[in-house]
Design a protein around this motif. Structure first.
Motif, short mmCIF file in Angstrom:
data_model
loop_
_atom_site.label_atom_id
_atom_site.label_comp_id
_atom_site.label_asym_id
_atom_site.label_seq_id
_atom_site.Cartn_x
_atom_site.Cartn_y
_atom_site.Cartn_z
N UNK A 106 -91.35 -60.77 2.29
CA UNK A 106 -92.75 -61.11 2.02
C UNK A 106 -92.85 -62.08 0.84
N UNK A 107 -92.02 -61.85 -0.19
CA UNK A 107 -92.09 -62.71 -1.37
C UNK A 107 -90.83 -62.54 -2.20
N UNK A 108 -90.23 -63.65 -2.60
CA UNK A 108 -89.11 -63.64 -3.54
C UNK A 108 -89.63 -64.08 -4.90
N UNK A 156 -87.45 -58.09 4.57
CA UNK A 156 -88.87 -57.82 4.43
C UNK A 156 -89.14 -57.15 3.09
N UNK A 157 -90.41 -57.17 2.70
CA UNK A 157 -90.78 -56.60 1.42
C UNK A 157 -90.64 -57.62 0.30
N UNK A 158 -90.58 -57.11 -0.93
CA UNK A 158 -90.46 -57.96 -2.11
C UNK A 158 -89.01 -58.00 -2.57
N UNK A 159 -88.57 -59.17 -3.01
CA UNK A 159 -87.22 -59.33 -3.59
C UNK A 159 -87.38 -59.85 -5.00
N UNK A 160 -86.87 -59.09 -5.97
CA UNK A 160 -86.91 -59.48 -7.38
C UNK A 160 -85.55 -60.03 -7.76
N UNK A 161 -85.50 -61.33 -8.09
CA UNK A 161 -84.26 -61.99 -8.48
C UNK A 161 -84.19 -62.05 -10.00
N UNK A 162 -83.26 -61.32 -10.59
CA UNK A 162 -83.06 -61.33 -12.04
C UNK A 162 -82.06 -62.44 -12.35
#
Length: 287
Positions: free
Chosen positions: A3-5, A163-169
């Motif tokens: 959904x969003x990176x 799918x869903x949200x991906x948080x890239x640190x």
């Protein structure tokens, strides 16, 4: 595609990227949404200290490097002439390779007229997959002394959830590893601090994301120390500040023992809830 990176980045180290990234991932998961945290700071990953995941899979990561068959090589030197990184050099009809300089483009293999150059697999690190409660977890771990950071980041990002949200640190700074981490993101949150060093490196990071044409906003950590130069800069540049976290000793104490802010200090949950809501609004603008 997810959904969003969302990439959490900064121009300098020590601004609080991982603190914000891990707490945001936890809040999204507890809101009932699918979320994955990916630690792209492969030279020194530390998100696992706070999320405490159960690792279910570990796999080595390799890259292609050139291997030369001396019997087939005619010493033409075309490989060395092509390589912009001096990773392969022909000296008096003897070909020398320098694996640490190789960017795995494969060009030397393509130009070799005798087929003397083939690909050899070289391990650069590992990636780990797991879960931390409802948060999917992934991280890369670069071998000590290796310099192929972008290659490992690229491989770890291939494990992003569909799918869903991906948080890239992301790693700190504005060099090649950071660009590899953030270049596919839908949105970049630049974490800074209200100090001269923070402002200087924020300007570099802003220049980077603008060059990449990525939508972004700023988060100010330890927002009640230093001066107002960061806020004034953001105002002049029409950059939105969507999160501020004060210089609270209790946050530092929680951090020092690997505790999450949203668990140790419940009064800060609303800040991450507000951040999540503002990012959801942004999602509609970039989708």
């Amino acid at each position: 595609m997810p959904d969003m990176q969302i990439a959490i980045a900064s121009g300098k180290g020590g601004t609080g990227k991982t603190t914000i990234a891990t707490n945001l991932a936890c809040h999204i998961a507890r809101s009932g949404e699918d979320v994955q945290y990916i630690d792209c700071d492969v030279e020194e990953p530390n998100g696992h200290i706070f999320l405490k995941p159960e690792i279910s899979k570990t796999q080595p990561v390799t890259i292609d490097t050139p291997e030369v068959d001396a019997e087939k090589c005619d010493g033409c030197g075309k490989c060395g002439q092509l390589c912009q990184y001096s990773a392969i050099v022909c000296l008096q009809e003897t070909v020398m390779t320098f694996e640490q300089l190789c960017h795995s483009c494969g060009g030397c293999m393509l130009v070799c007229p005798t087929g003397a150059i083939t690909a050899k697999q070289r391990q650069i690190g590992f990636f780990d997959l797991g879960t931390a409660d409802a948060v999917k977890f992934a991280q890369g771990r670069l071998n000590i002394g290796d310099i192929h950071t972008p290659g490992l980041i690229k491989r770890v990002k291939q494990e992003a959830a569909k799918q869903g949200y991906v948080i890239l640190d992301a790693p700190p700074g504005t060099s090649c590893p950071v660009i590899e981490a953030v270049k596919d993101a839908d949105f970049v949150l630049l974490v800074t601090e209200p100090t001269p060093f923070g402002l200087n490196d924020l300007k570099l990071a802003v220049g980077m994301v603008r060059e990449l044409k990525l939508p972004f906003a700023v988060a100010i950590n330890r927002s009640d120390v230093g001066d107002d130069q960061v806020r004034r800069y953001c105002h002049r540049e029409s950059i939105e500040i969507i999160l501020e976290i004060p210089d609270d000793r209790r946050i530092a104490e929680a951090y020092s023992v690997g505790d999450m802010i949203v668990d140790a200090l419940p009064e800060y949950r609303s800040r991450f809830a507000d951040l999540y809501e503002r990012l959801k609004v942004t999602e509609g603008q970039v989708s």
